[in-house]
Enzyme design. Sequence first.
Site, PDB file in Angstrom:
ATOM      1  CG  ASP A   1     -34.634  68.556  36.820  1.00  0.00           C
ATOM      2  OD1 ASP A   1     -33.709  69.358  36.648  1.00  0.00           O
ATOM      3  OD2 ASP A   1     -34.956  68.119  37.951  1.00  0.00           O
TER       4      ASP A   1
ATOM      5  CB  SER B   1     -32.028  74.356  40.615  1.00  0.00           C
ATOM      6  OG  SER B   1     -30.851  74.195  39.909  1.00  0.00           O
TER       7      SER B   1
ATOM      8  CG  HIS C   1     -31.990  69.159  40.344  1.00  0.00           C
ATOM      9  ND1 HIS C   1     -32.341  69.668  39.119  1.00  0.00           N
ATOM     10  CD2 HIS C   1     -31.299  70.148  40.961  1.00  0.00           C
ATOM     11  CE1 HIS C   1     -31.891  70.902  38.997  1.00  0.00           C
ATOM     12  NE2 HIS C   1     -31.247  71.223  40.101  1.00  0.00           N
TER      13      HIS C   1
END
Lengths: 455, 339
Positions: free
Chosen positions: A91, A168, A60
Amino acid sequence: MIAMVMFVGMLAQEGDLERVLGEQRKLHEVLDRAVPAYVFIGGGSGVCISEDGWILSNHHVAGDAGRTWQVRFAGGRKCTADVVGFDPLGDISLLRVRDGKGLPFAEPGDSDALRIGERVFAVGNPFALGNGSWEPTVTFGVVSALHRYQDWYMDAVQTDAQINPGNSGGPLFTMEGKVVGINGRIEIRRFVNRVNTGIGYAIPSNQILRYLKYFKAGGRVMHGYIEGITLGECGDDRYENTGAYGDGVFVAGIEENSPGAKAGLDIGDLLVEAGGQRCFNANRFHGIVGTYPQGETIPVRARRWNKEKKEWSEFEVSIFLGDPSKVRAADTAMGKFELGFVPAFDYPDLGVEIDRVVEGGAAAAAGLRVGDIVVQIDGRRVKSPLDLKEALALKKAGSTVQLRVLRDGEALEIPLELKEAKTEEKSLPPPFDPKKLPRKPLEEVPPDRHREEER
Amino acid sequence: MNGAWIAVLGSCLPAAQEGEDGVSFERVLRALREKVAPSVVAVEVDRSADPDGETGTGPVASHRDYYNRPKGVTSGTIVEADGFILTTYFNVSGTLREIAVVLPDGTRHEAALVGFDRSRDIALLKIEAGNLPVLPRASSYRQGDFVALVGRSPDAELATLNQGILSAVSRHNGTAVQMDAELNYGNVGGALVNLRGELIGVASHIRPREAWGQSSGVGFATKVSEVEKVLPRLKKGEKIEKDPQPWIGIQGGEGDPQYEGVQIGQVVPNSPAAKAGLREGDVLHRVGGVKVADVEELRAEILKHKIGDKIVLSVLRKVDGEAERKEEKIEVTLEANPN
């Protein structure tokens, strides 16, 4: 005398301070080794895991194969990196630095060796605070829990090292400087603000290591699943109480010639371990399998009730997890034709961009390439995958269509043979129907047998 | 005789043995708190929130209460023995009615707001008291240092301690350090110290408009060196507002991999960029002829100019139906950044 006591008191304190300063020094040393491997990618983070520039991040953050990023290492060194392989469900995206050489990197560690309470630290760029100075943020905490199945993170490491938006894709390190996770999700105070609440989730390094060679080969990497087996959970009333919850999962249905059947499993077998991990319920079982990519085999430990000897026998099988090329072929089917390419969905109004070309497929044979933009089929203007579908709707299998594609600014005319899509390829096992559950083996299992067993 | 005494004392020594790291850490923290707490005070502020300013509504209007600083004491750090106390600008902004400082001995003193520095988020208070203990300053610090944040909220007589590490050493234009010890509206203004109890900075930059909120593990402290830099000006009563910066008003977008430049993700309404006709999706690649590859380079280039300057931006704009983008030159007049 009093002076002596006071001196002794201070000694005790100095000793304590020295020990804690020693811990601090250890953290300094590991940061000096680990932080240089950190990479700023867009609005998030990444970590370099090889000297020639393989970089891990979240999907992402970095996106699909074909995306190119101007990344910066901690300290500001700029590089160009392309996404090579990706796994949207897990992911993870793997990038490669162009002409990468002599780059700082960190080695992946063993996430299964982590212990709860073990000290870990996260390196990231929460709230883009590091932009400009290119000094990443370091937060320090412990491993709070392991093997978390949260939404779609199947086997996550949970930590209280504070992770916020911007972390992230960044690394979770042990005190030895090994990457044991890629931080990607947090629990937030819903509807209030998106900040850390003490719960952060990282994708474990062992999962990534299993996928790594597939990422390096490029394209989307699919998750493994065991085709043709229907599972039931022990303790569930629907299955007439086969065992107690926590014992494992059991084979409620099995298809002939499926990988599970070929591996030697039968209806009624109790699956107690997968991939060396105890699977005490269906969630955990799916979580373990999800850490394996398609094309791998997974060791499964099972128990079978022997009715003559009236005892359990335990055995191990290796199950093949789905054939990636079969699934990719199914991906490229558009209606009744197998085109051999996957369309991208983000070029509105111009045409249909080719996102991926299947080896040995019709598009490959025709000479189509990734990045080509299909703008006409047999003279009919095509602006989107929907237009593509409509343009093909009245064509017949075996016929050839003329594609006009844009490649590097040039317009090319390429003929494409329309192969018929194979309809008997199923990519998912049939949905479970409790009425179809076979009764035979379950009647022979003594109902209280499981309760006598040690967990 | 002496030998016997030494033996007795030796056995009383709380021995730090192998595996007792946790105990050592506890003792260090306790000693720290005792050393540092006398220099950290409680600050009571009676004020009205300012709807359009720092104290007003945050980004989520329906959670106004969450973003307003809650009632209650906040913290301050003694910076000079003769009654000068440092807290954050945010703690004392808005319409002030009264500020009071409660010292660790329990005595309550009315305080005057002497001066403040908005960009460093510090404010200087003065009380009528002397011989107050001041912390020694840390001579150096680095990323990864163990730190403790001492505050005095909600109970003025009880010092609180939050522990963490230095996450980064250069934030807010180099005026602050970042740490992961939890920072909230109560302990902001308190003292950030190292393991020896030496002052690294005064906890700051927690206010409604910031995305990191409270206790997120992202917290800051204005460096002691920065405090010392402006202290003479603050003592003279200077109220240093933020220096306005030149600004065009765009937000960077995802980045078209084909073109090097800043992909415009959003044009702020009524901004210089909006008035000049820049559009979402444009790729801005030159500022006054200088190539810019990303938002940081764009910002650096803009900051070389002044508010009111006219600069020419080169953008690559997508044209419907064509594969190639067209180059457009757009003149923009720089205005003051309202944020």
